[in-house]
Design a protein around this motif. Structure first.
Motif, PDB file in Angstrom:
ATOM      1  N   GLY A  14       0.812  -1.207   0.000  1.00 22.82           N
ATOM      2  CA  GLY A  14       0.000   0.000   0.000  1.00 22.82           C
ATOM      3  C   GLY A  14       0.848   1.261   0.000  1.00 22.82           C
ATOM      4  N   THR A  15       0.164   2.415  -0.009  1.00 22.09           N
ATOM      5  CA  THR A  15       0.860   3.701  -0.096  1.00 22.09           C
ATOM      6  C   THR A  15       1.826   3.914   1.055  1.00 22.09           C
ATOM      7  OG1 THR A  15      -1.002   4.675  -1.297  1.00 22.09           O
ATOM      8  CG2 THR A  15       0.523   6.200  -0.256  1.00 22.09           C
ATOM      9  N   ILE A  16       1.488   3.422   2.241  1.00 17.45           N
ATOM     10  CA  ILE A  16       2.362   3.602   3.404  1.00 17.45           C
ATOM     11  C   ILE A  16       3.739   2.996   3.146  1.00 17.45           C
ATOM     12  CG2 ILE A  16       1.617   1.472   4.566  1.00 17.45           C
ATOM     13  CD1 ILE A  16       1.750   3.053   7.227  1.00 17.45           C
ATOM     14  N   ALA A  17       3.811   1.998   2.270  1.00 14.35           N
ATOM     15  CA  ALA A  17       5.077   1.330   1.961  1.00 14.35           C
ATOM     16  C   ALA A  17       5.642   1.751   0.614  1.00 14.35           C
ATOM     17  CB  ALA A  17       4.874  -0.182   1.968  1.00 14.35           C
ATOM     18  N   CYS A  18       5.010   2.725  -0.038  1.00 13.42           N
ATOM     19  CA  CYS A  18       5.420   3.101  -1.388  1.00 13.42           C
ATOM     20  C   CYS A  18       6.504   4.177  -1.405  1.00 13.42           C
ATOM     21  CB  CYS A  18       4.216   3.608  -2.180  1.00 13.42           C
ATOM     22  SG  CYS A  18       3.173   2.306  -2.862  1.00 13.42           S
ATOM     23  N   THR A  19       7.353   4.100  -2.412  1.00 11.09           N
ATOM     24  CA  THR A  19       8.285   5.173  -2.760  1.00 11.09           C
ATOM     25  C   THR A  19       8.207   5.375  -4.274  1.00 11.09           C
ATOM     26  OG1 THR A  19      10.097   3.575  -2.958  1.00 11.09           O
ATOM     27  CG2 THR A  19       9.865   4.715  -0.842  1.00 11.09           C
ATOM     28  N   SER A  20       8.760   6.478  -4.721  1.00 11.15           N
ATOM     29  CA  SER A  20       8.683   6.812  -6.147  1.00 11.15           C
ATOM     30  C   SER A  20       9.725   6.034  -6.946  1.00 11.15           C
ATOM     31  CB  SER A  20       8.902   8.311  -6.350  1.00 11.15           C
ATOM     32  OG  SER A  20       7.892   9.055  -5.691  1.00 11.15           O
ATOM     33  N   SER A  21       9.292   5.476  -8.065  1.00  7.20           N
ATOM     34  CA  SER A  21      10.205   4.756  -8.951  1.00  7.20           C
ATOM     35  C   SER A  21      10.924   5.745  -9.858  1.00  7.20           C
ATOM     36  CB  SER A  21       9.419   3.750  -9.796  1.00  7.20           C
ATOM     37  OG  SER A  21       8.603   4.445 -10.727  1.00  7.20           O
ATOM     38  N   ALA A  22      11.811   5.218 -10.691  1.00  7.77           N
ATOM     39  CA  ALA A  22      12.557   6.073 -11.618  1.00  7.77           C
ATOM     40  C   ALA A  22      11.636   6.780 -12.607  1.00  7.77           C
ATOM     41  CB  ALA A  22      13.587   5.232 -12.380  1.00  7.77           C
ATOM     42  N   THR A  23      10.457   6.208 -12.846  1.00  8.22           N
ATOM     43  CA  THR A  23       9.509   6.824 -13.777  1.00  8.22           C
ATOM     44  C   THR A  23       8.518   7.746 -13.080  1.00  8.22           C
ATOM     45  OG1 THR A  23       7.989   4.939 -13.578  1.00  8.22           O
ATOM     46  CG2 THR A  23       9.663   4.847 -15.332  1.00  8.22           C
ATOM     47  N   GLY A  24       8.659   7.869 -11.746  1.00  6.94           N
ATOM     48  CA  GLY A  24       7.770   8.763 -11.004  1.00  6.94           C
ATOM     49  C   GLY A  24       6.508   8.113 -10.482  1.00  6.94           C
ATOM     50  N   ALA A 107      -1.758   4.965   4.598  1.00  7.01           N
ATOM     51  CA  ALA A 107      -1.297   6.325   4.342  1.00  7.01           C
ATOM     52  C   ALA A 107      -1.923   6.843   3.060  1.00  7.01           C
ATOM     53  CB  ALA A 107       0.225   6.367   4.239  1.00  7.01           C
ATOM     54  N   GLN A 108      -2.002   8.149   2.988  1.00  6.71           N
ATOM     55  CA  GLN A 108      -2.434   8.828   1.776  1.00  6.71           C
ATOM     56  C   GLN A 108      -1.253   9.382   0.986  1.00  6.71           C
ATOM     57  OE1 GLN A 108      -5.359   7.901   1.016  1.00  6.71           O
ATOM     58  NE2 GLN A 108      -6.721   9.639   1.292  1.00  6.71           N
ATOM     59  N   ARG A 109      -0.112   9.480   1.649  1.00  6.58           N
ATOM     60  CA  ARG A 109       1.098   9.960   0.983  1.00  6.58           C
ATOM     61  C   ARG A 109       2.211   8.934   1.175  1.00  6.58           C
ATOM     62  NH1 ARG A 109      -1.065  14.095   3.687  1.00  6.58           N
ATOM     63  NH2 ARG A 109       0.434  14.046   5.399  1.00  6.58           N
ATOM     64  N   PRO A 110       3.082   8.772   0.184  1.00  5.05           N
ATOM     65  CA  PRO A 110       4.081   7.707   0.230  1.00  5.05           C
ATOM     66  C   PRO A 110       5.169   7.964   1.269  1.00  5.05           C
ATOM     67  CG  PRO A 110       4.443   9.113  -1.680  1.00  5.05           C
ATOM     68  CD  PRO A 110       3.138   9.541  -1.085  1.00  5.05           C
ATOM     69  N   ALA A 111       5.974   6.935   1.498  1.00  6.44           N
ATOM     70  CA  ALA A 111       7.007   6.999   2.529  1.00  6.44           C
ATOM     71  C   ALA A 111       8.073   8.034   2.221  1.00  6.44           C
ATOM     72  CB  ALA A 111       7.644   5.623   2.702  1.00  6.44           C
ATOM     73  N   ASP A 112       8.336   8.330   0.932  1.00  6.36           N
ATOM     74  CA  ASP A 112       9.372   9.298   0.583  1.00  6.36           C
ATOM     75  C   ASP A 112       8.801  10.692   0.312  1.00  6.36           C
ATOM     76  OD1 ASP A 112       8.121   8.633  -1.774  1.00  6.36           O
ATOM     77  OD2 ASP A 112       9.965   8.288  -2.922  1.00  6.36           O
ATOM     78  N   ASP A 113       7.544  10.911   0.668  1.00  5.08           N
ATOM     79  CA  ASP A 113       6.951  12.250   0.557  1.00  5.08           C
ATOM     80  C   ASP A 113       7.628  13.185   1.560  1.00  5.08           C
ATOM     81  OD1 ASP A 113       4.285  13.673  -0.550  1.00  5.08           O
ATOM     82  OD2 ASP A 113       4.608  14.288   1.532  1.00  5.08           O
ATOM     83  N   PRO A 114       7.744  14.490   1.259  1.00  8.70           N
ATOM     84  CA  PRO A 114       8.333  15.423   2.228  1.00  8.70           C
ATOM     85  C   PRO A 114       7.611  15.441   3.570  1.00  8.70           C
ATOM     86  CG  PRO A 114       8.196  16.446   0.065  1.00  8.70           C
ATOM     87  CD  PRO A 114       7.460  15.149  -0.040  1.00  8.70           C
ATOM     88  N   ALA A 115       6.312  15.109   3.563  1.00  4.40           N
ATOM     89  CA  ALA A 115       5.542  15.070   4.812  1.00  4.40           C
ATOM     90  C   ALA A 115       4.664  13.823   4.827  1.00  4.40           C
ATOM     91  CB  ALA A 115       4.696  16.331   4.952  1.00  4.40           C
ATOM     92  N   ASP A 117       2.340  10.806   5.928  1.00  2.00           N
ATOM     93  CA  ASP A 117       1.398  10.637   7.032  1.00  2.00           C
ATOM     94  C   ASP A 117       1.438   9.233   7.617  1.00  2.00           C
ATOM     95  OD1 ASP A 117       0.327   9.834   4.523  1.00  2.00           O
ATOM     96  OD2 ASP A 117      -1.696   9.801   5.344  1.00  2.00           O
ATOM     97  N   GLY A 118       2.103   8.292   6.933  1.00  3.08           N
ATOM     98  CA  GLY A 118       2.148   6.921   7.407  1.00  3.08           C
ATOM     99  C   GLY A 118       2.748   6.742   8.793  1.00  3.08           C
ATOM    100  N   PRO A 119       3.910   7.333   9.099  1.00  2.00           N
ATOM    101  CA  PRO A 119       4.490   7.133  10.426  1.00  2.00           C
ATOM    102  C   PRO A 119       3.562   7.568  11.558  1.00  2.00           C
ATOM    103  CG  PRO A 119       6.150   7.977   8.924  1.00  2.00           C
ATOM    104  CD  PRO A 119       4.843   8.032   8.180  1.00  2.00           C
ATOM    105  N   GLY A 120       2.906   8.706  11.397  1.00  5.01           N
ATOM    106  CA  GLY A 120       1.973   9.154  12.430  1.00  5.01           C
ATOM    107  C   GLY A 120       0.785   8.222  12.562  1.00  5.01           C
ATOM    108  N   ASN A 121       0.266   7.745  11.424  1.00  2.00           N
ATOM    109  CA  ASN A 121      -0.844   6.803  11.482  1.00  2.00           C
ATOM    110  C   ASN A 121      -0.449   5.512  12.190  1.00  2.00           C
ATOM    111  OD1 ASN A 121      -2.674   8.479  10.141  1.00  2.00           O
ATOM    112  ND2 ASN A 121      -2.123   7.681   8.115  1.00  2.00           N
ATOM    113  N   LEU A 122       0.779   5.047  11.939  1.00  2.00           N
ATOM    114  CA  LEU A 122       1.230   3.816  12.581  1.00  2.00           C
ATOM    115  C   LEU A 122       1.393   4.014  14.086  1.00  2.00           C
ATOM    116  CD1 LEU A 122       2.042   0.910  12.387  1.00  2.00           C
ATOM    117  CD2 LEU A 122       4.311   1.602  11.590  1.00  2.00           C
ATOM    118  N   ARG A 123       1.920   5.160  14.481  1.00  2.00           N
ATOM    119  CA  ARG A 123       2.019   5.426  15.924  1.00  2.00           C
ATOM    120  C   ARG A 123       0.634   5.476  16.563  1.00  2.00           C
ATOM    121  NH1 ARG A 123       6.158   8.916  13.987  1.00  2.00           N
ATOM    122  NH2 ARG A 123       4.744  10.714  14.000  1.00  2.00           N
ATOM    123  N   ASP A 157      -6.207  13.335   4.510  1.00  2.00           N
ATOM    124  CA  ASP A 157      -5.654  12.495   5.566  1.00  2.00           C
ATOM    125  C   ASP A 157      -6.750  11.695   6.269  1.00  2.00           C
ATOM    126  OD1 ASP A 157      -3.250  13.589   4.904  1.00  2.00           O
ATOM    127  OD2 ASP A 157      -2.887  14.585   6.818  1.00  2.00           O
ATOM    128  N   GLY A 158      -7.877  12.348   6.558  1.00  2.00           N
ATOM    129  CA  GLY A 158      -9.012  11.652   7.148  1.00  2.00           C
ATOM    130  C   GLY A 158      -9.805  10.953   6.061  1.00  2.00           C
TER     131      GLY A 158
END
Length: 296
Positions: A14-24, A107-115, A117-123, A157-158
């Motif tokens: 899922g998105t919480i575990a996602c990062t951007s690939s070379a193609t974006g 998460a709604q934003r990936p792990a390599d996003d500047p902000a 939301d996954g870490p906070g959701n997991l906590r 986020d909600g």
């Protein structure tokens, strides 16, 4: 004084575990252990395992069966990190076939996003695990009951809400029955839709149908096919394509909800079509285990 066992984290991608690939594009790359570290949690708080590693839009019933078995086999509260696309369907299956302290988050934003939301959701999910007694979805600072939960926004986020559907409890105890091998199709009513859509689903081997009807549960041009499905003994659930409000089978006429209810169609109540589909799948799975010879 004994110490409580750590929470078990089962990661599925899922998105919480996602990062951007070379193609974006976004692809799930982060492991369960990396999610724990990203959230600033320690192995003493969370025991992490990778159950699956996929986009939740690609999750099959066989994948869901595997996840349910792993949840069942875990000790203590369980957190499942999951893509938001199909989280409401997994949440329904977890609630109806397992119950207990299971917290789904993502998460709604990936792990390599500047902000991210996954870490906070997991906590937040770890905090919720300390007091949860039934399955919940924790996202964006809110804990929402799993039964009846639905995704209400694509990017906020909600992301999840619940119209307040009473929880009926679990359908079974012990090891959950497998869902794989069952087929329930959702067919949407719209202007110009005809019965061939229903007939095609039945011909493809559907064990049940969910009709995403007009208004409070009217089937329109789908009706002749719905009648044939009911005559063949298939369960048919009437839902609505409208975002809010229940099914209220009060309309007559050929395609009215009252007409179809009189023929044996069930009301989905406040359940969305995907939720009603999973509810019916769970019921069929329990019935199949009780009577393996009866495939319909």
């Amino acid at each position: 004084m004994s110490q409580s066992p750590p929470v078990t984290l089962l990661a599925t991608g899922g998105t919480i575990a996602c990062t951007s690939s070379a193609t974006g594009t976004l692809v799930p790359t982060r492991t369960a252990g990396e999610l724990v570290r990203d959230a600033g949690l320690s192995p003493g708080q969370v025991t992490a395992h990778d159950a699956l590693h996929l986009d939740s839009s690609e999750m099959t019933l066989a994948d869901l069966d595997q996840l349910l078995r792993e949840i069942r086999g875990a000790t203590g509260p369980v957190i499942v990190t999951h893509g938001t696309d199909s989280m409401e369907e997994t949440a329904m299956a977890v609630d109806r076939l397992l119950g207990g302290p299971v917290i789904l988050t993502g998460a709604q934003r990936p792990a390599d996003d500047p902000a991210p939301d996954g870490p906070g959701n997991l906590r937040d999910a770890v905090c919720a695990a300390a007091s949860a007694t039934t399955p919940v979805v924790v996202m964006g600072g809110a804990a929402v009951p799993a039964y009846g939960v639905r995704k209400v926004h694509t990017t906020a986020d909600g992301a999840f809400g619940n119209p307040g559907i009473p929880r009926p409890g679990t359908l079974c105890g012990g090891t959950p029955p497998p869902l794989a091998g069952l087929r329930v199709d959702i067919i949407m009513a719209y202007q110009g839709a005809d019965a061939s859509l229903v007939d095609a689903a039945v011909a493809a081997g559907a064990h049940g149908l969910v009709i995403a009807g007009f208004g409070s549960g009217n089937a329109g041009g789908l009706t002749p096919g719905v009648r044939r499905a009911l005559d063949a003994g298939l369960p048919v659930v009437l839902c609505t394509r409208v975002p809010g409000g229940p099914v209220d089978a009060i309309y007559g006429g050929d395609g009215g909800g009252a007409t179809l209810a009189a023929l044996g169609a069930r009301s989905g109540g406040l359940l969305s079509p995907p939720q009603a589909r999973m509810e019916l799948l769970c019921q069929l799975a329990v019935a199949r285990r009780a009577n393996p010879a009866d495939q319909r």
